[in-house]
Design a protein around this motif. Structure first.
Motif, PDB file in Angstrom:
ATOM      1  N   HIS A  16       0.833  -1.209   0.000  1.00  0.00           N
ATOM      2  CA  HIS A  16       0.000   0.000   0.000  1.00  0.00           C
ATOM      3  C   HIS A  16       0.871   1.265   0.000  1.00  0.00           C
ATOM      4  O   HIS A  16       0.689   2.167   0.828  1.00  0.00           O
ATOM      5  CB  HIS A  16      -0.964   0.002   1.185  1.00  0.00           C
ATOM      6  N   CYS A  17       1.805   1.297  -0.928  1.00  0.00           N
ATOM      7  CA  CYS A  17       2.739   2.421  -0.992  1.00  0.00           C
ATOM      8  C   CYS A  17       2.010   3.712  -1.393  1.00  0.00           C
ATOM      9  O   CYS A  17       1.269   3.747  -2.370  1.00  0.00           O
ATOM     10  CB  CYS A  17       3.851   2.113  -1.994  1.00  0.00           C
ATOM     11  N   ARG A  18       2.239   4.768  -0.618  1.00  0.00           N
ATOM     12  CA  ARG A  18       1.674   6.084  -0.896  1.00  0.00           C
ATOM     13  C   ARG A  18       2.789   7.055  -1.265  1.00  0.00           C
ATOM     14  O   ARG A  18       3.972   6.786  -1.082  1.00  0.00           O
ATOM     15  CB  ARG A  18       0.920   6.603   0.331  1.00  0.00           C
ATOM     16  N   GLN A  19       2.388   8.221  -1.736  1.00  0.00           N
ATOM     17  CA  GLN A  19       3.367   9.224  -2.142  1.00  0.00           C
ATOM     18  C   GLN A  19       4.198   9.732  -0.970  1.00  0.00           C
ATOM     19  O   GLN A  19       5.331  10.177  -1.158  1.00  0.00           O
ATOM     20  CB  GLN A  19       2.668  10.400  -2.832  1.00  0.00           C
ATOM     21  N   THR A  46       0.499  -0.464  -4.491  1.00  0.00           N
ATOM     22  CA  THR A  46       0.184   0.947  -4.257  1.00  0.00           C
ATOM     23  C   THR A  46      -1.105   1.040  -3.460  1.00  0.00           C
ATOM     24  O   THR A  46      -1.829   0.049  -3.313  1.00  0.00           O
ATOM     25  CB  THR A  46       0.019   1.694  -5.590  1.00  0.00           C
ATOM     26  N   ASP A  47      -1.411   2.221  -2.961  1.00  0.00           N
ATOM     27  CA  ASP A  47      -2.608   2.377  -2.143  1.00  0.00           C
ATOM     28  C   ASP A  47      -3.834   2.762  -2.968  1.00  0.00           C
ATOM     29  O   ASP A  47      -4.936   2.276  -2.714  1.00  0.00           O
ATOM     30  CB  ASP A  47      -2.365   3.416  -1.049  1.00  0.00           C
ATOM     31  N   GLU A  53       2.503   6.871  -6.909  1.00  0.00           N
ATOM     32  CA  GLU A  53       2.778   5.881  -5.866  1.00  0.00           C
ATOM     33  C   GLU A  53       3.708   4.794  -6.385  1.00  0.00           C
ATOM     34  O   GLU A  53       4.610   4.333  -5.667  1.00  0.00           O
ATOM     35  CB  GLU A  53       1.471   5.268  -5.370  1.00  0.00           C
ATOM     36  N   ALA A  54       3.485   4.379  -7.621  1.00  0.00           N
ATOM     37  CA  ALA A  54       4.349   3.360  -8.217  1.00  0.00           C
ATOM     38  C   ALA A  54       5.780   3.869  -8.356  1.00  0.00           C
ATOM     39  O   ALA A  54       6.740   3.106  -8.176  1.00  0.00           O
ATOM     40  CB  ALA A  54       3.797   2.943  -9.573  1.00  0.00           C
ATOM     41  N   LEU A  57       7.420   3.573  -5.008  1.00  0.00           N
ATOM     42  CA  LEU A  57       7.754   2.175  -4.748  1.00  0.00           C
ATOM     43  C   LEU A  57       8.984   1.749  -5.543  1.00  0.00           C
ATOM     44  O   LEU A  57       9.861   1.048  -5.017  1.00  0.00           O
ATOM     45  CB  LEU A  57       6.568   1.280  -5.094  1.00  0.00           C
ATOM     46  N   ASP A  76      -4.300  -1.574  -6.796  1.00  0.00           N
ATOM     47  CA  ASP A  76      -3.549  -1.083  -7.959  1.00  0.00           C
ATOM     48  C   ASP A  76      -4.457  -0.782  -9.145  1.00  0.00           C
ATOM     49  O   ASP A  76      -4.032  -0.128 -10.100  1.00  0.00           O
ATOM     50  CB  ASP A  76      -2.471  -2.105  -8.351  1.00  0.00           C
ATOM     51  N   VAL A  85       0.813   1.931 -13.855  1.00  0.00           N
ATOM     52  CA  VAL A  85       1.498   1.404 -12.677  1.00  0.00           C
ATOM     53  C   VAL A  85       2.392   0.231 -13.068  1.00  0.00           C
ATOM     54  O   VAL A  85       3.557   0.160 -12.668  1.00  0.00           O
ATOM     55  CB  VAL A  85       0.466   0.976 -11.613  1.00  0.00           C
TER      56      VAL A  85
END
Length: 249
Positions: A16-19, A46-47, A53-54, A57, A76, A85
């Motif tokens: 759940h990667c965020r900016q 990604t979130d 976000e990608a 990551l 995603d 992404v």
């Protein structure tokens, strides 16, 4: 990898990667790089499915000097930009599977996102409204993707990457009312026809860390929130050592 008799895989999903997470995942990836020979990512990378976000990551994964294989998850797809992404991650050197297969250090890997629909006699059937038929068809198509990918592998040892769960055992602990949205036993069918060494998935944050298919294949739920809760003293990834040749019977 010459001379080694096993390959170590670190697997985790639901990052759940965020900016705003620049730097937050690097320690985990660095630990995985020290412990393993390859990294497996089981969706919800990604979130909100945003390209930004990608990119974060991809920067986080720059600390990893080993093969990285991934599948996408439902998060995603959230913004409808899943192809962007996927492209960003591929351009960063990550293998992103969507019904394809690859080989890492002599171990075959088949991967697809999977889908929902429920398990066993409680699985949703393709009857009634067109939207229901479309929902079920999505699950069937994802199962066919997995079967096609598995059919291409000729390696003695094979792994499967999914986001959705192929068995109910690894979603137990979640509210029963949402089991049908966490995976489907339609994804288990290809694993019966093409037995594999192990299966990894995510998605069920409150599920169980492991279970088995009806034919005894280990299934590991590697959702990061689950691993953090179940094994608080360990890095949040599952480490699996895979012999390059299966054990003699």
């Amino acid at each position: 990898m010459d001379g080694l008799d096993q390959v170590r895989f670190a697997a985790v999903g639901d990052l759940h990667c965020r900016q705003d997470m620049a730097g937050a995942l690097r320690p985990l990836f660095a630990q995985a790089a020290e412990a393993a020979d390859a990294l497996l990512l089981c969706g919800d990378l990604t979130d909100y499915g945003q390209p930004e976000e990608a990119r974060v990551l991809a920067e986080e994964l720059a600390v990893v000097d080993m093969p990285v294989v991934a599948v996408l998850g439902n998060h995603d797809f959230e913004s409808g930009r899943q192809e962007e992404v996927r492209r960003i991650l591929i351009d960063a050197g990550i293998v992103v599977l969507d019904g394809e297969a690859c080989e890492v250090h002599g171990v075959g890997i088949a991967g697809t996102k999977g889908f929902a629909g429920g398990y066993g006699r409680h699985a949703l059937g393709p009857w009634g409204e067109q939207v229901i038929k479309g929902f079920v068809n999505e699950a069937i198509q994802e199962a066919l993707k997995l079967e096609t990918a598995l059919s291409k592998l000729r390696t003695p040892q094979r792994l499967v990457l999914l986001h959705y769960a192929p068995i109910v055992g690894t979603v137990e602990g979640e509210p029963v009312e949402i089991y049908a949205f966490l995976g489907t036993s339609r994804l288990e069918d290809p694993l019966i026809h093409y037995p594999v060494t192990a299966v990894f998935h995510g998605h069920a944050h409150r599920g169980q860390p492991e279970g088995r298919t009806v034919n005894g294949i280990p299934v590991y739920n590697v959702a990061r929130p689950l691993l953090q809760r179940a094994y608080p003293q360990q890095p949040a990834f599952r480490l699996l050592e895979v012999p390059l040749r299966p054990a003699e019977p």
